[in-house]
Design an enzyme around this catalytic site. Structure first.
Site: not given
Lengths: 356, 356
Positions: B315-317
């Site tokens: 995640g987190e981009g």
């Protein structure tokens, strides 16, 4: 000259790979959550024998170009003149590989490994041809064994020279009208797969021409006889750019730097290099999965996982160049990410960690 | 406030997409040989209504963070304190997303969309929370419909503001301990798929915890009743970061700029946005295929092809940021490549061209 390149005595740094694995477990993220980038970081550490591994700062794409006698069999609708014209396009910066190299911060070096039409001198062009056109593999060897060995040696020497000039990451590329035909022939010979399983549409040929291409490769395999030494296979069925690319892969091992390989032509060269010295696989990163079936066969045979899968079938090193930021990212993560205790981030209790 | 965002009246530029296709056919390469990058170039042209499409020069990753009441059900071994700690890590530049954003030349903006522990002010932190912790979806709605609508509106407004400041490409990211649970719940509700088919191991949970996670999602789906309006599904089962991400996607359509979406949390937000307005799909680029099964289900449901497939599950981009160079490359190819006649490269004769 020795026909068979001496095996490199380099041993990759397995301790550094293990150190990278332990380092990744301390970084502020769940263990393993960066997936293949973590493995890639470990590979880079092993290549350099150093953890964290050096971040590649000066990548270059080496595009090897050659013309092929087998085009006379009608395996492609493109005229051979296009090879030299595209080399000029590379030198002028207008080809796809130039655009992608600029995007990823790589330089481009072009190698004349046997282009039929003479090329004007240019600072980014290395003229290393030993002949100006390969033999038509349906009827004769592409190269003599000595020519093949010389081109492989040239490839190795290119990497030594680039490394001496600060280049720390090689991406391989190719140009050569008709060159998926010798690539598929080399792959069929070295993997034992049926020519139909490793031959594709190249630039996009129709069914009729594809059948002609497969028949040409079958004829070449019959002519050259049972596969023997990989260097002899390269000479019988390959080509100048395939030989130089094999040399680039061997040279990357010599220099302990990573080499990102492109599609089916580069993979044919990689297969030759790995057949000559299996230790080369330690420095090879597969840039992408080309749509050419021979590419998939080599990736599977050598156990290489491609970083990208975008239906590319252009060559030139395009699929290798596009993977450069991923390789650089894998190294940078090990340099720049915070660790749990430094960043004041709670981690799992030991029990939970062991469970997950 | 209107509960349902007004449909954007923007029509994407199909003429520009077609112009990009024709342009690609004139570039010095076989037609179609750049594979999915050619389609992506067409999409970028359609988004901007301009061919060649603008090259994204100022990408930014928007990381939306939120805490989740459903963590009380034991769906993750990580303590909720980690959400705020990781936001601090983002602001200090030590997380994976910071490293990857630097590698691809993107800035990072963090949105507090409901983090439990208050965060200190920071120039890169937008405090847009409407509550500090979502309801435990197993027992109550995550958000009220008004809260969900407000967060979606915030997401849209963020893109308008970023666009006004010159940002021309958005990548979506998330942080929130436990947030694969509401994401899978939203995906199950909006696709009608069985919770088991869309629920994964998140940060790497064991079989026992996975069973608890699936049971929790089943309980949440029973509690919330048959899926209705997508905004109501978002409120009942989602979370602050999912709502903001839905808003980012709607905002990208408003502003006619591309939005690269990340893994399962971002895809849950994208699914909400596409359910509210299917035209949003025109501006969405799927950054990667996460290992989370819910991600694969949304990609398939929405017909999105991911640019990368590297077994990421952070995640987190991160998977969106890594795709930025590919998007930029797709645009640059249409700006910088030479055409056959300009470069003096022979092309196929018309007959051969028609056959291939």
């Amino acid at each position: 000259m020795n026909a068979r390149p001496a095996e490199s005595s380099v041993t990759l740094g397995e301790a550094a790979r293990e150190a990278a694995r332990r380092h990744h477990a301390r970084l502020t993220k769940p263990v393993g959550s960066l997936g293949f980038l973590e493995e890639l970081g470990g590979q880079l550490a092993a290549i350099a024998g150093q953890e964290p591994p050096p971040v590649p700062r000066r990548p270059t794409v080496v595009v090897a170009a050659c013309d092929h006698g087998v085009v006379d069999e009608g395996v492609t609708p493109w005229p051979r003149s296009v090879t030299a014209q595209m080399v000029r396009n590379f030198l002028e910066g207008g080809a796809a590989i130039n655009v992608l190299a600029r995007e990823v911060g790589a330089s481009v070096v072009v190698v004349d490994a046997g282009v039929e039409h003479p090329l004007p001198p240019h600072p980014s062009l290395l003229d290393l041809h030993v002949r100006r056109l390969t033999g038509n593999i349906a009827r004769e060897p592409a190269l003599t064994v000595d020519e093949a060995a010389a081109l492989v040696a040239h490839g190795r020497a290119i990497v030594a020279s680039l490394r001496a000039n600060g280049i720390d990451l090689i991406a391989t590329g190719d140009m050569g009208i008709g060159n998926t035909t010798p690539s598929s022939a080399v792959i069929a010979a070295l993997t034992g797969r049926d020519p139909r399983a490793v031959t594709g549409r190249g630039t996009g040929i129709d069914d009729e021409r594809l059948a002609r291409k497969v028949a040409t490769i079958e004829q070449a395999l019959r002519r050259s006889g049972p596969p023997s030494d990989p260097l002899r296979v390269l000479a019988e069925l390959g080509g100048g750019e395939i030989a130089v690319i094999a040399g680039l892969v061997l040279g990357a091992l010599d220099q302990r730097i990573p080499v990102i390989v492109d599609g089916v032509i580069s993979l044919a060269g990689t297969l030759v290099a790995a057949s000559l010295n299996p230790a080369t696989l330690g420095v090879v990163v597969a840039g992408h999965r080309s749509v050419e079936p021979g590419a998939g066969v080599v990736l599977e045979t050598l156990g290489l996982r491609p970083l990208l899968d975008l239906d590319l079938r252009l060559g030139e090193g395009t699929g290798a160049a596009l993977a450069v930021p991923l390789v650089r990212a894998a190294a940078r993560l090990l340099h720049e990410m915070a660790e749990f205790d430094q960043a004041g981030v709670d981690t799992l209790d030991a029990g939970a960690s062991a469970r997950s």
